[in-house]
Design an enzyme around this catalytic site. Structure first.
Site, PDB file in Angstrom:
ATOM      1  CG  ASP A   1      39.491  46.202  48.183  1.00 17.48           C
ATOM      2  OD1 ASP A   1      39.109  45.707  47.096  1.00 17.48           O
ATOM      3  OD2 ASP A   1      38.888  46.025  49.269  1.00 17.48           O
TER       4      ASP A   1
ATOM      5  CD  GLU B   1      32.841  46.437  41.735  1.00 19.43           C
ATOM      6  OE1 GLU B   1      33.813  46.371  42.501  1.00 19.43           O
ATOM      7  OE2 GLU B   1      31.696  46.732  42.120  1.00 19.43           O
TER       8      GLU B   1
ATOM      9  N   GLY C   1      30.399  42.576  53.754  1.00 20.98           N
ATOM     10  CA  GLY C   1      29.844  42.464  55.110  1.00 20.98           C
ATOM     11  C   GLY C   1      29.100  41.148  55.272  1.00 20.98           C
TER      12      GLY C   1
ATOM     13  CB  SER D   1      39.769  50.263  51.490  1.00 21.47           C
ATOM     14  OG  SER D   1      39.999  50.706  52.826  1.00 21.47           O
TER      15      SER D   1
ATOM     16  CG  ASN E   1      38.687  41.003  47.232  1.00 22.37           C
ATOM     17  OD1 ASN E   1      39.406  40.238  46.588  1.00 22.37           O
ATOM     18  ND2 ASN E   1      38.533  42.271  46.918  1.00 22.37           N
ATOM     19  CB  VAL E   2      38.625  37.604  53.348  1.00 21.13           C
ATOM     20  CG1 VAL E   2      38.096  37.408  54.760  1.00 21.13           C
ATOM     21  CG2 VAL E   2      38.305  36.398  52.479  1.00 21.13           C
TER      22      VAL E   2
END
Ligand code: 13P
Length: 288
Positions: free
Chosen positions: A85, A136, A179, A50, A230-231
């Protein structure tokens, strides 16, 4: 092996009916845990960064230098993409210039015509440099590094229009959130995912918010065209819990366990386990 664009990694996952994990990294321990586990399990991987994490690590150039160095020193031979990200327009441009091999431009908070126009611009710049692009539509719920989304379901026409910009993979909101998922979470909208797949054809789809999604829903999402998951939070939780246990048991007070290489070791091993579990769950083991 040198870093690669994520396009080939995701196309192969789509064709092979598995998903590649995109693991968010924060520092050396995170990066090493992700890379060594990918190599041990012979899995392709994306390292997600990020803008907040890049800033924490002092900037994109540091991240590129660290990851390239580690790939070489650790003899990593599985395919690895270094992926921005939730990037801003300027962030995506900077990441490309610094040597990232994949970028997500997240214009989902913008009016759609601006998201579309800026995505087009990033696609042009990125593809000229051999860098893959994720865009996105329909925001992902929850909060990540100050990026807050309400978790709306993507509009199908917007999915079609953004895909036509030439992006390499698409993140579309299907009720997923960043989250931990709340008790009353409705689950992924497979109806929306089915409609997106039917409308966008062959483009690999991306599922954000990979922490805490039950395995049945993961399997179903992969069957419906998800090729990257994504994790982030999962590794943070596992690292924190293992570190807390080590300190609460007083082990940091034994011998030279105040040495960061010892103090951070349980958290590091816990993150490796988290990455392994995700690779097994997503079916990416031995797909390098
Ligand atoms: P989690 O933090 O919920 O795992 O989501 C990660 C993510 O989607 C990064 O973009």
């Amino acid at each position: 092996m040198a870093l690669v664009s994520a396009k080939g990694i995701l196309d192969a996952a789509r064709d092979g009916h598995y998903a590649v994990p995109a693991i968010n990294i924060n520092n050396l321990e995170w990066t090493k845990a992700a890379l060594t586990t990918a190599q041990e399990l012979n899995s392709p991987i994306l390292l997600g960064v990020s803008e907040g994490a890049a800033k924490y690590m002092t900037g994109f150039k540091t991240v590129v230098g660290m990851v390239n160095g580690m790939m070489e020193e650790l003899n990593i031979t599985v395919p690895v993409a270094l992926h921005l990200d939730h990037g801003s327009f300027e962030g995506a441009k900077e990441a490309i210039a610094a040597g990232f091999t994949s970028v997500m431009f997240d214009g989902s908070a913008l009016p759609f015509d601006e998201n579309l126009a800026q995505t087009k611009e990033i696609v042009k710049l990125a593809h000229a440099a051999g860098v893959s692009v994720e865009a996105e539509v329909g925001s992902i719920g929850g909060e990540e590094d100050g990026i807050v989304g309400t978790g709306e379901l993507a509009d199908i026409q917007e999915c079609i229009d953004i895909t036509a910009t030439g992006i390499d993979f698409l993140a579309a909101g299907i009720g997923n959130i960043h989250g931990p998922y709340p008790e009353n979470w409705a689950g992924l909208s497979f109806e929306t995912l089915t409609d997106i797949k039917a409308a966008t054809g062959n483009i690999p789809l991306v599922l954000h918010g990979g922490t805490g999604i039950p395995v049945e829903q993961i399997d179903k999402a992969i069957n419906l065209g998800v090729a990257k998951i994504n994790v982030n939070t999962e590794l943070q939780l596992m690292f924190a819990a293992a570190t807390r246990k080590f300190i609460e048991e007083g082990k940091d007070l034994e011998g030279k366990n105040y040495d960061p290489r010892k103090l951070l070791a349980p958290g590091y091993e816990a993150m490796k386990l988290a990455v392994k579990e995700k690779m097994e769950m997503f079916g990416s083991v031995d797909k390098a």
